[in-house]
Design an enzyme around this catalytic site. Structure first.
Site, PDB file in Angstrom:
ATOM      1  N   HIS A 132      59.211  19.504  -4.688  1.00 57.37           N
ATOM      2  CA  HIS A 132      59.866  18.983  -3.331  1.00 57.37           C
ATOM      3  C   HIS A 132      60.126  20.426  -2.337  1.00 57.37           C
ATOM      4  CE1 HIS A 132      63.080  17.324  -0.732  1.00 57.37           C
ATOM      5  NE2 HIS A 132      62.475  16.160  -1.045  1.00 57.37           N
ATOM      6  N   ASP A 209      65.670  21.617 -10.852  1.00 56.29           N
ATOM      7  CA  ASP A 209      65.883  20.757  -9.817  1.00 56.29           C
ATOM      8  C   ASP A 209      65.954  19.176 -10.592  1.00 56.29           C
ATOM      9  OD1 ASP A 209      65.618  18.504  -8.000  1.00 56.29           O
ATOM     10  OD2 ASP A 209      64.141  19.591  -6.785  1.00 56.29           O
ATOM     11  N   GLN A 212      65.513  14.112  -9.540  1.00 57.39           N
ATOM     12  CA  GLN A 212      64.875  12.663  -9.892  1.00 57.39           C
ATOM     13  C   GLN A 212      64.802  12.429 -11.280  1.00 57.39           C
ATOM     14  OE1 GLN A 212      63.611  10.521  -7.882  1.00 57.39           O
ATOM     15  NE2 GLN A 212      63.211  11.689  -6.163  1.00 57.39           N
ATOM     16  N   LYS A 235      70.894   9.433  -5.068  1.00 59.57           N
ATOM     17  CA  LYS A 235      69.580   8.934  -5.906  1.00 59.57           C
ATOM     18  C   LYS A 235      70.213   8.657  -7.104  1.00 59.57           C
ATOM     19  CE  LYS A 235      66.636  12.423  -3.874  1.00 59.57           C
ATOM     20  NZ  LYS A 235      65.578  11.751  -3.099  1.00 59.57           N
ATOM     21  N   CYS A 375      57.808  14.892   0.998  1.00 58.26           N
ATOM     22  CA  CYS A 375      58.404  16.367   1.253  1.00 58.26           C
ATOM     23  C   CYS A 375      57.921  17.196   0.174  1.00 58.26           C
ATOM     24  CB  CYS A 375      60.172  16.311   0.996  1.00 58.26           C
ATOM     25  SG  CYS A 375      60.833  15.395   2.280  1.00 58.26           S
TER      26      CYS A 375
HETATM   27  N1  PMP Z   1      64.255  17.517  -5.310  1.00 58.69           N
HETATM   28  C1  PMP Z   1      63.378  16.439  -5.562  1.00 58.69           C
HETATM   29  C2  PMP Z   1      62.656  16.194  -6.914  1.00 58.69           C
HETATM   30  C3  PMP Z   1      63.570  15.104  -4.698  1.00 58.69           C
HETATM   31  O1  PMP Z   1      62.853  14.262  -4.860  1.00 58.69           O
HETATM   32  C4  PMP Z   1      64.709  15.314  -3.554  1.00 58.69           C
HETATM   33  C5  PMP Z   1      64.816  14.032  -2.789  1.00 58.69           C
HETATM   34  N2  PMP Z   1      63.600  13.390  -2.436  1.00 58.69           N
HETATM   35  C6  PMP Z   1      65.321  16.581  -3.361  1.00 58.69           C
HETATM   36  C7  PMP Z   1      65.271  17.520  -4.307  1.00 58.69           C
HETATM   37  C8  PMP Z   1      66.235  16.914  -2.232  1.00 58.69           C
HETATM   38  O2  PMP Z   1      67.219  15.978  -2.384  1.00 58.69           O
HETATM   39  P1  PMP Z   1      68.239  15.937  -1.090  1.00 58.69           P
HETATM   40  O3  PMP Z   1      67.619  15.369  -0.063  1.00 58.69           O
HETATM   41  O4  PMP Z   1      69.395  14.741  -1.716  1.00 58.69           O
HETATM   42  O5  PMP Z   1      68.935  17.029  -0.938  1.00 58.69           O
END
Ligand code: PMP
Length: 419
Positions: A132, A209, A212, A235, A375
């Protein structure tokens, strides 16, 4: 299409929907909502909404400050939420859990604080092609500012991390490997324990990270052996505006503050300042107090189900969804086919129809999916796609949602004459 009945050892997602007020809301399609976008952000159960309301209504005062009962109560609850996060992610101590806004801020905290202290010109930082942007752009910035080199571990055609490529790059002794546990764009589950062992053998720290993974499967920072972990509350059925960074205590203690100001100090004089102990050193300003209570309630809700059960439920849904979608002509699925390596996040392409059109037509059928680059533009570039349609599942989904999804695909293909 009729999909066979839900397996007896998997809980009834439809029954759980009663806990989530959003499913009472009428949808403009006139159909019940088939919500398949939990990977973006998850609906909230009543327990979380009530905890937020209760925190604001009965337990709200600023924390770590007031010497009066209400503030002590608010502080105890806030610190209780920290302990809940620590327990949930298998952290050795709640003193290693820093509250932040979201996973993005957690990763930025490490990139700024640890990165600007430890990374020098010529150092190597590793990320991967499946990240991401939140776990990619902060490292690009760090590399640009320090003169370090940033490289990306390759991914295979079926969306796995290329472990041979990882080994080759680790041989050049990077300082850090920043990797996601589960890819939000492909659904891939990375073998993090194995990867961490390889990285540590090469002398690299590992930032995971876990945005997910923590919401969807048992995750233990201790068992995985990682050094940093980032998560977002929103999430995992919790409120937006709160997330957490976990880091090994020695690392956190050696890092300078990320933001400075109130709450994170030990003593301030006009001549200079000393910092509070970890984790408060990293929590400048008034934190998300009620949101912490909401996050603790979300954790309580998930623990009430049991994370092993959550994972089994989603694995079952993934297997059924993958099989059903694979049967549809003109549909291409991304990521590994094995349920051991693929979370309940399915990125798909319908030949000849742009994902934005797909999502719009699906919405007319009451099926909410995400369309776009998620993203993760380098992932789209890797597979030469402008975007994908993504269906992601959670505790409140069931086989009926899969049927709704497949019916919506057939309807879309009929509309576009591609069936
Ligand atoms: N890492 C991953 C794998 C994600 O899916 C996301 C959110 N789509 C993020 C980081 C970022 O999360 P946030 O927008 O809540 O900071």
């Amino acid at each position: 299409m009729v999909i066979e009945q839900q397996r007896a050892d998997v809980f009834d997602g439809a029954a759980l929907r009663a806990d989530f007020p959003v499913f009472d809301r009428p949808h403009r399609s006139g159909k019940p909502l088939a919500f398949l976008d939990s990977a973006a952000s998850a609906p909230k159960p009543r327990a979380v909404i009530d905890a937020l309301s209760d925190a604001y209504g009965h337990h709200y005062a600023n924390v770590h400050r007031g010497i009066y009962e209400l503030s002590e109560d608010a502080t105890a609850r806030f610190e209780g939420a920290r302990a809940a996060v620590a327990r949930f992610i298998g952290a050795p101590s709640e003193r290693e859990v820093v509250f932040v806004r979201n996973a993005t801020e957690a990763i930025n905290l490490v990139a700024y604080s640890w990165g600007r202290t430890n990374i020098r010109a010529g150092d190597l930082i590793l990320s991967t092609e499946m990240e991401h942007h939140a776990n990619l752009v902060p490292w690009q910035q760090l590399a640009t500012e320090t003169g370090a080199t940033l490289e990306y571990v390759a991914i295979t055609d079926d969306g796995r991390l290329d472990l041979d490529d990882l080994r080759r790059r680790l041989a050049r002794e990077p300082k850090l490997l920043a990797i996601n546990h589960v890819s939000n764009a492909l659904g891939t589950i990375n073998p993090v324990a194995e990867i961490t062992q390889l990285a540590h053998d090469a002398g690299a720290l590992v930032l995971l990270d876990a945005a997910q993974s923590v919401p969807h499967m048992p995750v233990s920072a201790t068992e995985l052996g990682i050094d940093f972990l980032a998560l977002s509350g929103h999430k995992m059925l919790g409120p937006s505006g709160i997330g957490a960074l976990w880091g090994r205590r020695a690392l956190l203690e050696a890092m300078p503050p990320f933001m400075t100001g109130g709450s994170m100090i030990s003593k301030v004089t006009l001549a200079g300042t000393t910092w509070a102990e970890v984790p408060l050193k990293f929590e400048a300003g008034t934190p998300a107090i009620a949101e912490a209570a909401g996050l603790a309630a979300a954790i309580g809700y998930l623990e009430g189900i049991g994370m092993a059960k959550v994972r089994a439920h989603e694995r079952f849904l993934f297997e059924r969804a993958w099989a059903a979608l694979s049967d549809i002509g003109g549909v291409r699925l991304l990521g590994p086919a094995s349920p051991d390596e693929h979370a309940a996040v399915i990125s798909l392409v319908i030949d000849g129809i742009h994902p934005h059109d797909v999502a719009t037509i699906f919405d007319g059928h009451g099926v909410a999916v995400r369309a776009g680059h998620h993203c993760a533009q380098p992932v789209m570039a890797r597979y030469d796609l402008p975007a994908t349609t993504r269906a992601s599942f959670y505790v409140y989904n069931d086989l009926d949602d899969i049927e709704r999804l497949t019916d919506a695909i057939h309807a879309t293909q009929r509309l576009f004459g591609t069936a």
